[in-house]
Design a protein around this motif. Structure first.
Motif: not given
Lengths: 100, 667, 170
Positions: B658, B662, B664-666, C97, C100-101, C104, C108, C111
């Motif tokens: 995670v 995160g 690389y995403l932000f 978790i 959240v994965t 995200l 990803f 975007k």
């Protein structure tokens, strides 16, 4: 490919369900199955992107992932059997000899 | 010509090595003792040969530097292993090796049956070696090597009976006080070297070169500083005020050690050093006054303490301090020859006295041992009437005592009288002279008193030893008695080589051999004195008169001692009970040791304690242990990362994924 | 709303539901069977993505070999239904978790911009030459070495499995 995002989202959902399964279940074999599910989600991603990019490299990689998954299954299940022979239980919380 | 002077220190060094390394295997006492004594005898023979060669030379040429090899050279600094052969060092060589040989022979008998026999002789030879280096060294550094070496041997030998705590403590005390003095010696050396180099570009610490360039030195100022530093070293080594308290405690060592080191040789090193650098000291009137006053005060002070002591060796120890005071008094008034003369005669009679007391103690110890008594063999109150049991010892002891009391005809009279005369009549100190003479005279009175008190209490009167031990008292073996006889003879005749001109004229023109002999050594200083100090002319009548007064003083002292200890033995007790406080103060050495403890030793110990408990334990250990505690605490926190449970590892892996995604995403 | 999208939606729903069943079933056999269903759905996806060879392999290897192995193991070990549950905080943290994965990954995907199609393979080419032949060409020219190494990997797996599962002779 216009619905690439859909495939990738499905792959993400399957991956996260697999993660939840790994962290939530106690039975070692069920955990192993969830790991297989995570691998498959990734396979789906690869194939979708390979189709989108017009390149067969992704699919060849999927081929190898499957091979490795098969080998891993063989050895992993043998390990489980060996573990079970020692402890009469397949609960992963019983693999705690390293606990201080 | 003087090519074999290196043999002189070599023989004792070889003796030390043989006895020290192989002594434990050689079980035979005679062999060990013979090796030790023979080594010193060989040194004595070579010293005599050197002496004869030296006086074969004309007077101006009697200063020879014999270089053995170059020790160190660093830019302008140069120090060699080289020996200075001149009249003064030859005299010291003869005294050291001669008396050293006699004491080695004596020790073969005295230390018979001691465990560690070989150790004694090894250390004694090492001592002779160091003393020879000190006396023969031609530069300040080599002299310092010998200086330190004799201090070390003194410590080793005082602490010879190391099973006794008091002996170990005494050894440490001697060594530490010596070190304080050595600090002064080093400071003096450094300052002298630096000053001569900086201002006159003469970079040397060699005695002959220093003497040649002495005229460049100013009067007073920096020279006062240098000489006071050297004098501090002398007070440490030669037991003057303020660094004298180690010498009485040093009597814990065996008696031959007290005789050799603490009477005849080591303690004279300070006097020798001042004599060696007379041209330096004379150029500082302030230091000369300090030396004379300290010497005189020490002479009187130590004599007062000696009157009340009961241990036979303590009395002799305080007597040594007092006589050393005389020597310094002589050096301080410019009478260098007189000081060296008294050094020589004192070596003879003090060694005889110590060896004699050793024989007495040996006999007493044997007698008390026979009846299984634990009485103190050294306490004079247990002695008495020994002259019929030990006649030879008594004769030699009496001769040496008469010498130290200053009775005419014996050695001590000539040297002591010369010092007193020069104290009165020197051109350096003006009106202070009378005070100095007064100090010397009072000390002479007390010296005669307590020395004869010792003789009367030990050898005369009723035998006060424990019941049944008297019949076991006997004369000591020949190997002990013969050195006593030799030293007693020297105490009689030794004085005649330094007869003052006054008496020599009366006896048909006998010159003062010693003064002529030592003239080239002190020529520089004497010239300076003549040029810069106004010498009054004193009449011969005054000189005879002072001589007569000192004889009368000695006789008064002897008669008081006779009255108190021979005629009416009850009198001393009445005297002490009449003045209890005074007696207590004198008996307890005027509480000087307690004063030093209070002023210096205890503060140092507290500082050490504070640095140990406060600094080392709290700060240093705290820091080091603190680091360990921090690491442990850190570990205690981070160990929760590794629980051994699969769930935690899996969760951490998921969390890591995670985080990376995160990031690389932000980004 | 053409037939392809509807079909896609149905397959997606089945896949996700069976995946959830895998995670939640108490009986491990039920989980295994649900997983088989999930694999079938994935095979369908591969077929939709013009990769029939992959679909075939998926069924043969995964559903056919691996799942059979797993079912054999479950039955061999005679596992009872889970007696103790995991602690609540572990379940909660694990779920957090996972979610959240998902968030995200979703972020990803939405975007991100994927590169333009640059490769030579097009659906027409796949239809013309056959997917298997194309994969074979790539596999045995560009990826020959990994292919050979994989065989050694499988050998090692075999040996490992035999050694691990053996009962001690004493």
């Amino acid at each position: 490919m216009d619905n690439l995002n859909n495939y990738l989202l499905v792959s993400a959902v399957l991956f996260s369900i697999g993660t939840i399964g790994v962290l939530t279940r106690k039975n070692a074999i069920v955990v192993f199955m969830c790991i297989e599910m995570m691998l498959n989600a990734v396979n789906l991603s690869f194939v979708a992107l390979s189709r989108h990019l017009g390149n067969l490299d992704g699919q060849v990689f999927v081929f190898f992932i499957m091979t490795v998954a098969a080998a891993e299954a063989a050895v992993g299940l043998a390990l489980f059997i060996s573990f079970f022979n020692n402890r009469e239980s397949i609960d992963i919380d019983d693999a705690n000899l390293m606990k201080w | 010509m003087f090519d074999n002077v290196w043999l002189i220190p070599l023989f004792p060094l070889i003796g030390f090595l043989i006895n020290g390394l192989l002594g434990k295997k050689i079980k035979n006492e005679t062999v060990i003792g013979s090796i030790g004594a023979f080594a010193v005898l060989c040194s004595f023979i070579v010293s005599v040969m050197t002496f004869l060669k030296l006086i074969g030379l004309p007077a101006e040429e009697r200063v020879v530097n014999v270089k053995i090899f170059t020790w160190m050279t660093a830019g302008t600094f140069n120090a060699d292993i080289a020996f200075l052969i001149d009249p003064l060092s030859c005299l010291m060589l003869l005294v050291v090796t001669g008396i050293g040989f006699l004491i080695h022979v004596y020790s073969i008998g005295y230390m018979h049956g001691e465990e560690g026999f070989y150790r004694f002789f090894a250390y004694l030879n090492l001592f002779v070696f160091s003393m020879l280096l000190l006396v023969m060294g031609n530069n300040l550094l080599l002299m310092f090597v010998g200086w330190e070496g004799v201090g070390l041997c003194s410590y080793l030998l005082i602490g010879y009976y190391f099973h006794k705590k008091s002996a170990g403590d005494a050894g440490k005390k001697a060594f530490v006080m010596n070190r304080v003095g050595d600090f002064g010696f080093l400071l003096g050396t450094f300052t002298l070297f630096w000053f001569m180099g900086q201002t006159h570009n003469v970079w040397t610490i060699q005695f002959t070169e220093m003497a040649a360039n002495a005229h460049l030195l100013p009067t007073g100022g920096i020279v006062t500083v240098i000489t006071l530093c050297f004098f501090l070293g002398a007070t440490g080594k030669s037991a003057q005020i303020p660094l004298y308290t180690w010498l009485p405690d040093a009597m814990e060592g065996p008696t031959p050690v007290s005789a050799l080191i603490h009477a005849a040789t080591m303690v004279t090193a300070g006097v020798y050093m001042i004599g060696r650098m007379s041209y330096l000291f004379i150029r500082s009137p302030e230091t000369m006054m300090v030396v004379a006053v300290v010497g005189g005060c020490t002479a009187l002070f130590a004599a007062t303490i000696g009157t009340a002591q009961n241990d036979i060796k303590r009395v002799l120890a305080y007597s040594t301090v007092s006589q050393l005071g005389y020597m310094f008094l002589a050096m301080g008034v410019g009478a260098f020859t007189a000081g060296v003369f008294h050094l020589m005669t004192h070596a003879f009679f003090k060694a005889c006295l110590f060896l004699g007391s050793g024989a007495v103690i040996h006999s007493m110890h044997g007698a008390l041992h026979h009846i299984h008594s634990h009485d103190d063999a050294q306490d004079m109150r247990n002695m008495g009437g020994l002259k019929k049991h030990m006649p030879l010892t008594f004769m030699t002891f009496l001769i040496a005592t008469i010498a130290i009391a200053g009775i005419p005809g014996f050695a001590g009279f000539f040297s002591k009288d010369e010092i007193l005369w020069y104290a009165f009549a020197n051109p350096l100190h003006g009106d202070l002279n009378k005070l100095l003479w007064g100090l010397g005279a009072c000390a002479a009175l007390l010296t005669a008193f307590y020395m004869f008190r010792l003789v009367f209490m030990t050898f005369f009167g009723k035998c006060r030893i424990k019941e049944g031990a008297e019949k076991h008292l006997h004369e000591s073996p020949m190997v002990i008695v013969i050195p006593l006889i030799v030293l007693a003879l020297l105490s009689i005749v030794g004085g005649y080589i330094g007869m003052p001109k006054l008496i020599g004229d009366v006896l048909g023109g006998m010159p003062n051999y010693l003064e002529h002999y030592l003239e080239p050594v002190f020529a520089n200083a004497n010239e300076y004195m003549k040029a810069h100090a106004h010498a009054e002319h004193h009449s011969h009548a005054l000189e005879w008169g002072l001589m007569g007064i000192s004889v009368v003083i000695a006789l008064i002292g002897i008669s008081i001692a006779a009255v108190l200890y021979l005629v009416n033995p009850e009198l001393p007790k009445k005297f002490t009970s009449a003045f209890p406080a005074l007696h207590r103060a004198v008996y307890n050495k005027w509480y000087i040791d307690e004063l030093y403890d209070f002023m210096i030793v205890n503060p140092c110990k507290s500082l050490g304690n504070f640095l140990w408990k406060g600094f080392d334990v709290l700060v240093v250990d705290g820091l080091v242990n603190g680091v360990a505690h921090v690491v442990m605490a850190f570990g205690g926190v981070t160990r929760y990362l590794q629980t051994g449970q699969i769930y935690n590892y899996a969760w951490t892996m998921a969390f890591g994924v995670v985080v990376i995604v995160g990031y690389y995403l932000f980004k | 709303m053409d037939i392809t999208s509807v079909f896609f939606a149905i397959v997606t729903i089945v896949a996700i539901v069976s995946a959830l069943l895998v995670v939640t079933c108490k009986n491990p056999i039920n989980s295994a069977l649900s997983l088989v269903l999930t694999f079938f759905c994935l095979a369908t996806y591969y077929a939709m993505l013009d990769a029939p060879f992959m679909a075939a392999i998926q069924i043969i290897v995964y559903a056919g070999a691996i799942m059979v192995l797993i079912v054999f193991t479950i039955m061999l070990l005679n596992i009872r239904v889970d007696a103790n549950k995991k602690h609540t905080h572990q379940i909660v943290l694990g779920s957090v978790i996972g979610i959240v994965t998902l968030l995200l990954a979703g972020l990803f995907i939405i975007k991100g911009n994927v590169a333009a199609p640059t490769g030579p393979i097009t659906p027409e080419m796949i239809a013309q030459y056959g997917h298997t032949e194309l994969i074979g060409t790539v596999m045995f020219t560009e990826f020959l070495l990994p292919f050979e190494v994989t065989s050694i990997l499988l050998l090692a797996a075999m040996v490992g499995a035999v050694v691990l599962a053996k009962k001690k002779l004493s």
